[in-house]
Design a protein around this motif. Structure first.
Motif, PDB file in Angstrom:
ATOM      1  N   ASP A 146     -10.541 -21.552  25.665  1.00 40.37           N
ATOM      2  CA  ASP A 146     -10.323 -20.197  26.162  1.00 40.37           C
ATOM      3  C   ASP A 146     -11.203 -19.242  25.353  1.00 40.37           C
ATOM      4  O   ASP A 146     -11.791 -19.608  24.341  1.00 40.37           O
ATOM      5  N   GLU A 147     -11.291 -18.004  25.807  1.00 36.79           N
ATOM      6  CA  GLU A 147     -12.228 -17.050  25.207  1.00 36.79           C
ATOM      7  C   GLU A 147     -11.935 -16.802  23.729  1.00 36.79           C
ATOM      8  O   GLU A 147     -12.855 -16.773  22.901  1.00 36.79           O
ATOM      9  N   LEU A 148     -10.633 -16.653  23.370  1.00 35.66           N
ATOM     10  CA  LEU A 148     -10.277 -16.376  21.986  1.00 35.66           C
ATOM     11  C   LEU A 148     -10.657 -17.545  21.083  1.00 35.66           C
ATOM     12  O   LEU A 148     -11.261 -17.356  20.012  1.00 35.66           O
ATOM     13  N   THR A 149     -10.324 -18.773  21.510  1.00 32.94           N
ATOM     14  CA  THR A 149     -10.638 -19.947  20.694  1.00 32.94           C
ATOM     15  C   THR A 149     -12.138 -20.137  20.567  1.00 32.94           C
ATOM     16  O   THR A 149     -12.650 -20.485  19.495  1.00 32.94           O
ATOM     17  N   ARG A 150     -12.873 -19.888  21.650  1.00 30.43           N
ATOM     18  CA  ARG A 150     -14.325 -20.034  21.604  1.00 30.43           C
ATOM     19  C   ARG A 150     -14.940 -19.058  20.605  1.00 30.43           C
ATOM     20  O   ARG A 150     -15.840 -19.421  19.833  1.00 30.43           O
TER      21      ARG A 150
END
Length: 249
Positions: A146-150
């Protein structure tokens, strides 16, 4: 399925599909993959019974892009330390998940996430592998994050190694502190339980010494006396008068 039932060509193909890991080959073989590993000893009876199904599983996933099914012979010189570091205590031990690299005292060792405790026929193992070991978010597969983890991964990848190691160490210290807190809590619960057991035992002892045991003894004694009295009464009772039969008249 056994080797005896295989044709020579099938046997060669199956043996070629087998992946046996050692400490030296671990990093290279597991890089970027989710793993399902069998830790075994050749003399182990359960390991021998599992071997046909596990060999079939290794063959089914040989060369897979994101899944590695392999085995580790814990009796071999190249893998014994690997099994010790993994904390393998019984055979076979089946573990699956992400091969995490942990740096301890300057050396790197692998760690697989979880134990598998399901059925051990090929169909069950294959179904579990398909359901649980598909591609997942990782530095190698950021397209699955997901965007946050990336963003976090990108930030950590740009960090100097010294700073990343420091952050890892601080997080590990937090984990250790949490484990210590849990152990302290469990110890308190154990003490409360021990105190409750001792209090219950003392209460039961006081009740028994306060007359319960003796009352039960008197009850049993009275029952014996009653049975003896009933027996004596029956033995001294006069026999009932018999009416003569018609032939005796």
């Amino acid at each position: 399925m056994s080797y005896r039932a295989l044709s020579p060509l099938a046997l060669v193909l199956q043996l070629a599909a087998a992946v046996e890991l050692t400490k030296a080959s671990w990093d290279e073989m597991t890089a970027g993959k989710r793993v399902f590993i069998k830790f075994f000893a050749p003399w182990c009876g359960h390991c021998k019974r599992l071997k046909p199904a596990w060999d079939q599983l290794m063959e089914a996933y040989a060369g897979h892009e994101s899944i590695l099914v392999a085995e580790v012979d814990c009796t071999s010189a190249g893998a014994k330390k690997l099994c010790d570091e993994e904390g393998v205590e019984g055979f076979p031990t089946l573990r699956f998940g992400d091969p995490l690299a942990l740096e301890v005292t300057g050396q790197w060792w692998p760690m697989v996430s979880q134990d598998y405790n399901g059925f051990r026929d090929f169909e069950a193992l294959d179904s579990f592998t398909k359901a649980n070991l598909g591609p997942s978010c990782s530095p190698e597969r950021m397209d699955l994050c997901d965007e946050l983890t990336r963003k976090r991964i990108e930030e950590w990848m740009e960090m100097p190694m010294s700073e990343l190691k420091y952050k890892i160490r601080k997080k590990e210290e937090e984990v250790t502190a949490a484990e210590k807190d849990l152990k302290g809590f469990v110890k308190q619960l154990e003490k409360k339980y021990d105190d409750a057991v001792q209090a219950q035992e003392a209460k039961q002892k006081a009740i028994k010494e306060g007359g319960l045991s003796m009352m039960k003894a008197v009850q049993a004694h009275n029952r014996r006396l009653q049975r003896a009295a009933n027996g004596a009464a029956q033995s001294t009772a006069k026999p009932a008068k018999r009416t003569p039969s018609r032939s005796e008249l």
